[in-house]
Design a protein around this motif. Structure first.
Motif, PDB file in Angstrom:
ATOM      1  N   THR A   1      58.432  -0.358 -70.103  1.00  0.00           N
ATOM      2  CA  THR A   1      57.583  -1.465 -69.629  1.00  0.00           C
ATOM      3  C   THR A   1      58.400  -2.581 -68.988  1.00  0.00           C
ATOM      4  OG1 THR A   1      57.621  -2.429 -71.843  1.00  0.00           O
ATOM      5  CG2 THR A   1      55.766  -0.983 -71.300  1.00  0.00           C
TER       6      THR A   1
ATOM      7  N   ARG B   1      51.040  -4.943 -67.212  1.00  0.00           N
ATOM      8  CA  ARG B   1      50.190  -3.756 -67.145  1.00  0.00           C
ATOM      9  C   ARG B   1      50.946  -2.637 -66.448  1.00  0.00           C
ATOM     10  NH1 ARG B   1      46.383  -1.391 -63.631  1.00  0.00           N
ATOM     11  NH2 ARG B   1      46.839  -2.917 -61.984  1.00  0.00           N
TER      12      ARG B   1
ATOM     13  N   SER C   1      50.223   1.786 -65.807  1.00  0.00           N
ATOM     14  CA  SER C   1      49.367   2.909 -66.164  1.00  0.00           C
ATOM     15  C   SER C   1      49.503   4.057 -65.176  1.00  0.00           C
ATOM     16  CB  SER C   1      47.906   2.468 -66.265  1.00  0.00           C
ATOM     17  OG  SER C   1      47.451   1.947 -65.034  1.00  0.00           O
TER      18      SER C   1
ATOM     19  N   TYR D   1      48.952   0.972 -70.428  1.00  0.00           N
ATOM     20  CA  TYR D   1      49.163  -0.230 -71.223  1.00  0.00           C
ATOM     21  C   TYR D   1      48.680  -1.444 -70.446  1.00  0.00           C
ATOM     22  CZ  TYR D   1      51.867  -4.062 -73.294  1.00  0.00           C
ATOM     23  OH  TYR D   1      52.253  -5.252 -73.869  1.00  0.00           O
TER      24      TYR D   1
ATOM     25  N   LEU E   1      46.195  -0.314 -75.454  1.00  0.00           N
ATOM     26  CA  LEU E   1      46.142   0.996 -74.818  1.00  0.00           C
ATOM     27  C   LEU E   1      44.772   1.117 -74.185  1.00  0.00           C
ATOM     28  CD1 LEU E   1      47.304   3.907 -74.357  1.00  0.00           C
ATOM     29  CD2 LEU E   1      46.005   4.560 -76.390  1.00  0.00           C
TER      30      LEU E   1
ATOM     31  N   SER F   1      39.626   0.326 -75.104  1.00  0.00           N
ATOM     32  CA  SER F   1      40.957  -0.212 -75.358  1.00  0.00           C
ATOM     33  C   SER F   1      41.139  -0.460 -76.849  1.00  0.00           C
ATOM     34  CB  SER F   1      41.170  -1.519 -74.586  1.00  0.00           C
ATOM     35  OG  SER F   1      40.261  -2.509 -75.004  1.00  0.00           O
TER      36      SER F   1
ATOM     37  N   TYR G   1      47.879  -1.904 -78.957  1.00  0.00           N
ATOM     38  CA  TYR G   1      48.993  -0.968 -78.809  1.00  0.00           C
ATOM     39  C   TYR G   1      50.221  -1.733 -78.337  1.00  0.00           C
ATOM     40  CZ  TYR G   1      51.953   2.645 -76.702  1.00  0.00           C
ATOM     41  OH  TYR G   1      53.000   3.451 -76.359  1.00  0.00           O
ATOM     42  N   HIS G   2      51.318  -1.514 -79.043  1.00  0.00           N
ATOM     43  CA  HIS G   2      52.588  -2.143 -78.671  1.00  0.00           C
ATOM     44  C   HIS G   2      53.630  -1.031 -78.577  1.00  0.00           C
ATOM     45  CE1 HIS G   2      50.928  -6.146 -79.219  1.00  0.00           C
ATOM     46  NE2 HIS G   2      50.387  -5.703 -80.342  1.00  0.00           N
ATOM     47  N   PRO G   3      54.059  -0.690 -77.368  1.00  0.00           N
ATOM     48  CA  PRO G   3      55.012   0.412 -77.183  1.00  0.00           C
ATOM     49  C   PRO G   3      56.284   0.190 -78.004  1.00  0.00           C
ATOM     50  CG  PRO G   3      54.101  -0.295 -75.075  1.00  0.00           C
ATOM     51  CD  PRO G   3      53.667  -1.306 -76.083  1.00  0.00           C
TER      52      PRO G   3
ATOM     53  N   ILE H   1      56.522   3.516 -73.316  1.00  0.00           N
ATOM     54  CA  ILE H   1      55.234   4.196 -73.463  1.00  0.00           C
ATOM     55  C   ILE H   1      55.478   5.694 -73.346  1.00  0.00           C
ATOM     56  CG2 ILE H   1      52.917   4.458 -72.528  1.00  0.00           C
ATOM     57  CD1 ILE H   1      53.386   1.719 -71.135  1.00  0.00           C
TER      58      ILE H   1
END
Length: 519
Positions: A400, A405, A407, A428, A433, A450, A453-455, A460
């Motif tokens: 990230t 954002r 995706s 994300y 998510l 959604s 979510y925290h990678p 991710i």
């Protein structure tokens, strides 16, 4: 499994040998098979091409008709049996590998007790029920009949599920005035040497026991004050799993699907982790009772059931890719709805909490074509990937690097100016998510789901399965799973990445085309 286990007998060896001759035949042979005139059960349609618009190519669909809840999932004599709801009957398919399916004539039709609604099947290998002529036993189906109110009834088969007889004493658990009393899941509980049934009782689960599958007594109930109660609880399942693969750390998982409600924008499913002593299920007291643990964070994974006696001690399940907000509204003909891919289940400790994790079964790897891999690259607002397809598998790791954002866009189509018109987006978005099909095509299916979510480590990790009309996502090795059906109006086959802020990068990405199971 020890010989004393009542599910197993010498007869199973003979059935296993017979099972070796069962093979997946070409669809044209299956579809042209004729049912004898004296057999009232319908044969599969000879008109199905398996190439109609939106027809899944590696998910199970019936030749025609409306597919719903999976029923009677059992592995026996080398065959994976998949029964499912179709108009209040049990449709039937079998597979040698849980991937390539042969559709058989319907197993259970309507009878004097009405419909044959959802339920389960077990191998009564020691003939505890006394329903079989010899000691070898056979398959017993436990399902919900409907005349006089929902009740639990039995059918049994001595020929690998090809033909079935109803038990003359049905129902084995009559309706005592309950409005919602359905979907029995039965399994053998070795420590107490008896069969156990989990069955839906409104928005609770009832547990019953029997030594012979015929006479049942209620043991306990679970549900009051726990989890989500926005609608009726359906299709329960109860099974043990190792935590983090440790054989000395075994917990029990109770799963239930929750009917359609405004609170969840349709139907959903949840699970509970705890302990079961043969009589009572107790949820882990470290988890606050009101906590809702979703089975799948997408929109379309319902009524999932696990296989009894799956090989190698695995716990494998399948769900209906649908939602009671629009159960039979898919724009497909001559069939409606599909099953998810089979998924291996496990329990893993994530951030100090034991979670249910899912992964596509490894047998799906037999469908992979040659992989294409791309290495590190930056992600901009519209980074087009060099892949096209509507039946494929993708694995990627994305850093990230401060992005708000980032995706993946799938099943996308563009206009003449290369502007995006349709796509399903997974990724994300500022601590969430997201699965978004608001630009996915057919109207009436627009939704954006959604969850927090925290990678981990800012990376991710996505494992994605895309078929002609579905997207299944497994995040961080299955710690989160999301399922969506989608019906692109255009020939959506493109793929791209998109991001806002930061300096996100693809660490690696692998793409496999997937072959059809029908051809």
């Amino acid at each position: 499994m020890c010989a004393a286990d009542p599910r197993v007998s010498g007869g199973q060896l003979r059935r296993a040998l017979r099972g070796l001759v069962v093979a997946v035949v070409a669809p044209v042979l299956v579809l042209c098979a004729c049912t004898p005139p004296h057999d009232p059960r319908p044969a599969p349609s000879p008109l199905t091409s398996y190439a109609e618009p939106w027809r899944p190519q590696f998910h199970y669909t019936p030749p025609d008709g409306r597919l719903a809840d999976p029923n009677g999932l059992v592995f026996d004599a080398g065959e994976w049996h998949l029964f499912h709801q179709q108009g209040g009957t049990w449709a039937h398919a079998v597979s040698p590998d849980a991937v390539h399916w042969t559709t058989l004539p319907n197993a259970l039709q309507h009878d004097d007790l009405g419909q044959a609604l959802s339920g389960s099947a077990v191998v009564d290998g020691a003939n505890t029920s006394g329903l079989f002529d010899g000691p070898d036993g056979g398959l017993v189906a436990i399902y919900t009949s409907t005349t006089g109110g929902e009740a639990q009834s039995l059918a049994y088969s001595s020929d690998a599920g090809r033909t079935w007889d109803r038990y003359g004493g049905n129902p084995v658990i009559p309706n005592d005035g309950r409005k919602d009393f359905r979907d029995p899941k039965v399994f053998w509980h070795e420590p107490t040497r008896r069969w156990v049934m989990a069955v839906s009782l409104g928005d609770e689960i009832g547990l019953f026991s029997s030594t012979d599958l015929l006479d049942w007594e209620e043991l306990s109930r679970f549900g009051a004050g726990h989890g989500l109660h926005s609608a009726v609880w359906e299709c329960p399942d109860l099974f043990p799993l190792r935590v983090d693969g440790d054989p000395d750390q075994v917990r029990w998982v109770l799963t239930v699907s929750v009917g359609a409600s405004d609170a969840t924008d349709g139907s959903t499913a949840q699970y509970f982790v705890g302990d079961f002593d043969g009589t009572t299920f107790v949820r882990d007291p470290a988890v606050p009772p009101e906590t809702v643990q979703e089975t799948d964070v997408g929109q379309d994974f319902y009524a999932a059931q696990s296989y009894e006696q799956a090989p190698d001690g695995r716990r494998v399940w399948i769900g209906w890719m649908g939602n009671w907000r629009y159960p039979y509204s898919a724009p497909t003909r001559p069939w409606t709805n599909a099953m998810s891919v089979p998924r291996d289940l496990g329990l893993r400790t994530v951030d100090g909490q034991v979670r249910l994790v899912q992964a596509p079964v490894p047998e799906l790897g037999s469908l992979r074509g040659e992989p294409t891999r791309i290495g590190p690259r930056a992600i901009g607002p519209d980074t087009v990937l060099p892949f096209t397809g509507s039946t494929f598998e993708l694995e990627t790791e994305i850093e990230t690097r401060g992005a708000r954002r980032v995706s993946v866009r799938l099943l996308e189509s563009r206009d003449a100016a290369e502007r995006l018109v349709e796509a399903v987006e997974v990724g994300y978005d500022d601590g969430q998510l997201v699965m978004d099909r608001t630009r996915g095509g057919t109207t009436g299916f627009s939704v954006r789901r959604s969850v927090p979510y925290h990678p981990r480590g800012g990376v991710i990790r996505l494992h994605v399965l895309v078929d002609e009309s579905s997207v299944e996502v497994f995040v961080d090795d299955g710690a989160l799973t999301g399922t969506m059906v989608v019906f692109p109006k255009r020939d959506g086959r493109g793929m791209s990445l998109t991001a806002e802020g930061g300096d996100p990068r693809v660490r690696e990405l692998t793409y496999w085309p997937l072959r059809s199971i029908w051809r």
